[in-house]
Design an enzyme around this catalytic site. Structure first.
Site, mmCIF file in Angstrom:
data_model
loop_
_atom_site.group_PDB
_atom_site.id
_atom_site.type_symbol
_atom_site.label_atom_id
_atom_site.label_comp_id
_atom_site.label_asym_id
_atom_site.label_seq_id
_atom_site.Cartn_x
_atom_site.Cartn_y
_atom_site.Cartn_z
ATOM 1 C CG HIS A 98 46.148 48.918 158.001
ATOM 2 N ND1 HIS A 98 45.793 48.428 159.239
ATOM 3 C CD2 HIS A 98 45.804 47.952 157.107
ATOM 4 C CE1 HIS A 98 45.254 47.223 159.105
ATOM 5 N NE2 HIS A 98 45.244 46.913 157.814
ATOM 6 C CG ASP A 102 52.397 49.972 158.676
ATOM 7 O OD1 ASP A 102 52.970 48.935 158.289
ATOM 8 O OD2 ASP A 102 51.161 50.065 158.776
ATOM 9 C CB CYS A 152 42.155 48.032 157.600
ATOM 10 S SG CYS A 152 41.489 46.407 157.945
ATOM 11 C CE LYS A 157 49.775 43.030 155.441
ATOM 12 N NZ LYS A 157 48.390 42.779 155.065
ATOM 13 C CD GLN A 201 50.452 46.019 152.024
ATOM 14 O OE1 GLN A 201 50.936 45.412 151.064
ATOM 15 N NE2 GLN A 201 49.401 45.583 152.675
HETATM 16 N N1 PMP Z 1 49.626 48.199 158.056
HETATM 17 C C1 PMP Z 1 49.424 47.999 156.757
HETATM 18 C C2 PMP Z 1 49.833 49.053 155.776
HETATM 19 C C3 PMP Z 1 48.817 46.820 156.327
HETATM 20 O O1 PMP Z 1 48.597 46.613 155.023
HETATM 21 C C4 PMP Z 1 48.454 45.835 157.276
HETATM 22 C C5 PMP Z 1 47.791 44.529 156.865
HETATM 23 N N2 PMP Z 1 46.701 44.685 156.016
HETATM 24 C C6 PMP Z 1 48.714 46.089 158.628
HETATM 25 C C7 PMP Z 1 49.291 47.279 158.973
HETATM 26 C C8 PMP Z 1 48.365 45.095 159.699
HETATM 27 O O2 PMP Z 1 49.193 43.995 159.623
HETATM 28 P P1 PMP Z 1 48.898 42.707 160.528
HETATM 29 O O3 PMP Z 1 47.454 42.401 160.363
HETATM 30 O O4 PMP Z 1 49.759 41.658 159.953
HETATM 31 O O5 PMP Z 1 49.217 43.074 161.921
#
Ligand code: PMP
Length: 413
Positions: free
Chosen positions: A130, A207, A371, A233, A210
């Site tokens: 991401h 990270d 993203c 999430k 997910q």
């Molecule tokens: N890493 C991953 C794999 C994600 O799916 C997301 C959220 N789409 C993020 C980071 C960012 O998370 P946040 O917007 O809650 O900071």
């Protein structure tokens, strides 16, 4: 690596679903089919009520007030830290509470990597990251003269482990990778990968955005140096999350953001900073949000993460089989170990058009680059549709989704 099958018990999933008020909504006159949980998860009553109850009965700031409400607010906030620590199998004094994964990764980038990295050093990322796990490292690389190397994927959307390990050369100081891909659903074998990195003296950041909503986590067993996650999430409120870091890193890391709450003593001649996680928690936190996150952790724990995983795997199996029947549909990411996240395109239809028409049928999915531009570049597409399921979804919703998809597909053909 063989992983023991999770132990599951019978759960009344219809009753679980009834805990989520938003799921009773209609959208454009159709029952809502919410298949966008990888974007943000829906919240059960227990979480909504915990936030509501905090503002109605306990609202005060943390750590400053000695009065009763102040004590209760501090208990809610620190209670969330303790619950989350148990949920993740880590120590509370290694858990920094923050606004989510993006903040958590930036904290490591600015506080751990920036002072440490030098020209000639390297950071290894993977193709499936991401942007939150790419851009902070690019900023660090620009400022330090370090370089970034990228681990590529195989045709199923898994990391090519042999190629990944061949990148772990002596100049690499950090390997930052996702536990579960938000686009492909691929579950990376982070335990094995972190062990290989550690053998080579390379720090690891995982990270877990997910992963935390879908599987029982044992961060201590993963053996990473840093683990980032986001509360919204995991059925919790937005603006909540955490960074777990080994205590030796936390103790060595300078503050990232300065202000109240993160100090022992402030003099104009110099400031003595607080120890442990508090050093990184300047200012008034999202107390109500953490009261909600504590309730979310209780809710997930009561259901049992193994039950949640089994439920979502059953939904994924049915969903994948049903999508296989849709003419011209291509799935991106077919790893054997996958979370219930399915990216796809339908021949002749643009992802945004599909998602817009599906919305008119009451179906919420995400379309776009998710993203993850480098992953889109890898597949040579500007965007995909992504349907992501959670334990509160149903098999009937899968049928409704496929019916809606077939309808809009023919409209677009
Ligand atoms: N890493 C991953 C794999 C994600 O799916 C997301 C959220 N789409 C993020 C980071 C960012 O998370 P946040 O917007 O809650 O900071």
């Amino acid at each position: 690596m063989t992983v023991a099958a999770p132990t599951t018990t019978a759960i009344d999933w219809a009753a679980v679903r009834a805990d989520f008020p938003v799921l009773t909504r209609e959208v454009h006159g159709k029952p809502l089919v919410y298949f966008d949980s990888a974007n943000t998860g829906q919240k059960p009553n227990a979480v909504i009520e915990a936030v509501d109850d905090f503002y109605r009965r306990h609202n005060a700031n943390v750590s400053r007030a000695v009065h009763t409400l102040g004590t209760e607010a501090t208990e809610a906030y620190e209670g969330a830290r303790a619950k989350l620590a148990r949920f993740l199998n880590v120590r509370g004094d290694e858990l920094v509470l923050c606004s989510g994964t993006t903040f958590a990764i930036n904290l490591v980038a600015y506080s751990w990597a920036l002072p440490r990295l030098q020209p000639g050093d390297a950071i290894v990322l993977t193709r499936m990251e991401h942007h939150a796990n790419i851009v902070p490292w690019q900023l660090v690389a620009q400022r330090t003269g370090a370089t970034i190397k990228v681990a590529e994927l195989d045709e199923l959307g898994r990391l090519d482990l042999a190629r990944l390990y061949s990148l772990l050369t002596p100049e690499v100081k950090l390997l930052a990778l996702t536990h579960v891909s938000n686009v492909l659903g691929t579950v990376n074998p982070v335990r094995e990968i972190c062990r290989e990195a550690r053998k080579r003296g390379i720090a690891t950041l995982v990270d877990g955005s997910q992963a935390a909503p879908h599987r029982a986590l044992d961060i201590a067993a993963i053996g990473c140096d840093f683990y980032a996650l986001t509360g919204h999430k995991m059925s919790g409120p937005t603006g909540t999350g955490a960074l777990w870091a080994r205590r030796e890193h936390l103790d060595a890391m300078p503050p990232f953001i300065g202000g109240g709450e993160m100090i022992k003593e402030v003099r104009f001649e110099g400031t003595v900073f607080a120890d442990g996680p508090r050093r990184f928690e300047a200012g008034t936190p999202n107390i109500a949000g953490f009261a909600g996150l504590g309730a979310a952790v209780d809710y997930l724990s009561a259901l049992g993460m193994d039950n949640i995983e089994a439920r979502e795997q059953a939904l994924l199996e049915r969903f994948t089989a049903a999508l296989g029947e849709v003419p011209g549909l291509r799935i991106f990411g077919t790893a054997p170990d996958k979370a219930a996240v399915v990216s796809f395109l339908v021949e002749g239809a643009h992802a945004h058009d599909l998602a817009t028409l599906l919305d008119l049928e009451g179906v919420a999915i995400r379309s776009g680059h998710h993203c993850a531009h480098p992953l889109m570049q890898h597949f040579g597409v500007p965007a995909t549709c992504r349907a992501s399921l959670a334990y509160y979804n149903t098999f009937e919703e899968i049928d409704a989704f496929v019916a809606a998809l077939n309808k809009v597909r023919t409209l677009l053909a």
